[in-house]
Design an enzyme around this catalytic site. Structure first.
Site: not given
Lengths: 295, 295, 295, 295
Positions: C102, C177, C245
């Protein structure tokens, strides 16, 4: 024996930069002032007042002892410093480069490293204050990097600002500037919410301004921006998109350091909303418009 | 011919109230000053300085032309005004009741209606300023309600405050006070986030204070509270739980009026967190502690 | 005539990567499975199950037709792809590189450009799902980039996931995502606030879980994480620091596109707080701890 | 010997109430169903299906063993219960009153106290689920108060809902309902931000819906509301102004209990904004519109 006067350069003649360069020029303290702007026509007023004009950042740096830069954002600061015919291309041993743009630490460090790699000296020098303090030579300058260069440019800092601080190694001033502007962005957000709530609650905004002006919160920003908000007219002193950029960068700093900043995060969303409404180039007080929701 | 001096009363001798009552007493402008406090022993210092003491709010009101009240929160203001032997029980035609507590509009209106139902005159008069301005007679008084009573109590307002505003019908001052304190709560939240981020970013908090003090945001509150935050010591001038209460009430006002207030909402959560940490009785600058998360 | 089986590689054997590589190995669909991990000892279990081990990312890529990568964050993804002996060093014409980490779009685009510059083919393929779906081969794979490579790796996607989507040019999957994980982070934040409020309000958390499980909000995540929150034990399936994050990157995307995201911004601050409390390596459900403030 | 069938009443025939009363009627389990609505014409459909109609809440209660109420907000619930010719006026020893409105605990307690003061029995019974579950008799009922009344009304709860919980003394169900609806409001806010970001990031909202539907977050609410958001059409199942009211009440509960709820506080501001845009009577999914800022 008197020291020789410096030849100084100035890159970036936006709202702030033009005023700052003019103050250098008017002071008579420098042997020459050479300016550059991406849109070169913006150099004309200063040229007519006695400035030299160069075609590229590299040419300015090559012609000067110390070059100041005041650019809109990190990308522009990087491009002007490191691009083709950029400032660094003109650096040679001993030359000074003082970047007064508000940029993040990574950007500042990258430019500083490129300058010192060519034997130059680097100082970051972001400022507190917008259009009017820039015109009046009343900016507050936060500097970090080469301490000798800081001492050398005191005369220049003295005509552009009312006070300059040396804060340590390169990066410290970038961080301080972000902290100051983060507080400013949140504080303006708080103020605008108060102005909006007063209005919707059937209270005179002018009474609120008077009451705030008499208490512990009294400050020049509320006094200056209050009438603009009442008039809902926002001629840009500090463009809203730059305030939002600084909040974004400050939040990223807090993110890297694990400092929760929920008030600034909420304020940032208000500025984003105002920006989405097309107010990015208005003064940052236009964040008031994000409180106005009627369909 | 000189007007007769008024007999004045004062209900509630907390941090603010005691100082305000003392200023009434010291002024010599009033025929008498009669005080009451739930914990009666707190009346002793003023008694020794010349105040009369009464056993109940009703007794104070019965003995005075005008009675001022300065109470901790809406529930207390309602209980003191409307409870057994409360202030309203002592009201008769022509008597004035000036509630200077920070309360919501519903509370203020309820008390005002009860006072006027018995022929009395009502004024709400919440203040801006905390301990030191209260001691120095430098409060800013926001008043609304009976305009004749406002005129009558000008001498009293003159010794307690530096300026008083008449804002309209009952409720307007309650709303204005909430707006002012909402701005204050968010602004302190913004300031504390700045102080926390400076510290975590390796910058001197004292440099930040100096830089803020030189710019457009310079204000007495930052100058006063900055050193307290540096020392992380928060002797209560304005207790944090009261700041949080005011944010809550302001948010409820915004909720009723459909005014989005995301910055104040975020700040409110910080005060709630500080309160949950046991800091409700500390000064509201202790919201700084909500930025300190280390396990 | 049957197509020849592919030789596949796998870079990064963290919680997710090891399970994914094992599924490739167990499937028997590939001629060989070659793995690499920064800490090489982590390759031992897979080696004992039949995987080959290579010393560097470049060596894996050189030995394989297609190499998959599953790395912790953008910096690691960049280092593994572009560093000395990185994946790109092993790319030659026709080889495929599928980065399932990711990462943000800039990172993905940079890696993709480097791969194609050497004649390779690139696909980004971030996944939805954490430890258990990875083990069970039930991930949801969001892919973007080279469509032919997408078709070629269908057998591999089929053993790692239950469904794969082709979303367009490189970058689209990175963005999708982030959107998915932003929703997840906010939704978990909402859930934890509910669990905390229930507890403080004298209600059984188990009753809340049962009620939520019967209504329109019923979902596997609440069912799975609810008991962990009740037990206040957070063995990492999806580490909190990675959730934070992703929120950070999603907010940056919203920032670039002028999309106000106040709920996600508030949630992000909660994760930052939990991280500051030392919970970065715990499961992201540990954001519940940010609601627990007692001194 | 079979127990005698109950005569039941129903107050409030809004979106939810009409469907719930119809299920009581259709079940055939009750000797009679008597309905009342402030706008009496809304009783006509049920009357034509066999319900009796009464002129006032008091008349309904007087005619029935147990009366159910489903009202829009706390003020309405209080007015219907305690006003002139309100429900309590019809209470006599042994009669049951079940208030299924979503109200705060203070409201519920006040009504409960008035009912029991006249010898009646009280149960609060707020529900989870909106229009469709109400029609289908698939609500989840959270009940608190008189346990014997809870047992007595099991047949009624059985036709209105798929499951009922007894949660304890009066107030517990009000609190649980607020917690559930707070989670729902924040979760919808999170979902709408995801839908908005997807759209602005050049991704298909339908792909996002499909991906969310395959993962750990899959839930009926996203599946049901996703298409409504895509179409930007919001026929009211659960009106946005009621969702905002529940967030407000939940935040007030958190405020009273010192539980920081920053995600819910941010979501609440989004609903307020949508309400300010005139969407209070639209379905709560219309909070999506608060993400759409273009001038």
């Amino acid at each position: 024996m008197a020291e020789a006067k410096l030849n100084v350069g100035f890159l970036g003649l936006g709202i702030m930069g033009e005023a700052m360069a003019r103050n250098l020029l008017k002071s008579g303290l420098f042997a020459s002032v050479t300016v550059w702007n991406r849109t070169l026509s913006k150099c004309e007023p200063l040229k007519s007042e006695g400035a030299k004009v160069a075609d590229t950042p590299a040419a300015v740096v090559a012609a000067c002892d110390v070059t100041f830069a005041m650019l809109a954002d990190p990308d522009t600061a990087l491009a002007v410093a490191l691009g083709d015919n950029g400032a660094v291309a003109g650096i040679s041993a001993g030359k000074g480069y003082v970047d007064m743009s508000t940029v993040d630490e990574a950007c500042s460090s990258k430019i500083g490293a490129a300058v010192t790699a060519k034997g130059g000296r680097f100082l970051e020098g972001p400022v507190s204050g917008s259009k009017k303090p820039a015109i009046d030579g009343q900016l507050v300058i936060m500097a970090a990097g080469d301490k000798e260069l800081f001492d050398l440019v005191q005369p220049a800092f003295g005509v552009m600002g009312k006070r300059s601080f040396y804060l340590g190694a390169t990066g410290a001033a970038a961080r301080m500037k972000l902290v100051v502007n983060m507080v400013m962005g949140s504080m303006m957000g708080a103020f605008c919410e108060g102005m909006a709530l007063a209005d919707k609650a059937g209270l005179e905004q002018s009474a609120l301004l008077e009451i705030l002006g008499l208490g512990a919160m009294a400050n020049p920003m509320f006094a200056l921006k209050g009438p603009a908000i009442q008039a809902r007219a926002y001629p840009p002193a500090f463009p809203l998109k730059h305030q939002q950029k600084d909040l974004r960068l400050a939040l990223a700093l807090g993110d890297a350091l694990d400092v929760p900043l929920p008030v600034a995060a909420a304020a940032n969303e208000c500025y984003k909303e105002a920006k989405a409404k097309g107010l990015g180039d208005s003064d940052f007080a236009a964040v008031y418009e994000s409180t106005q929701k009627k369909a």
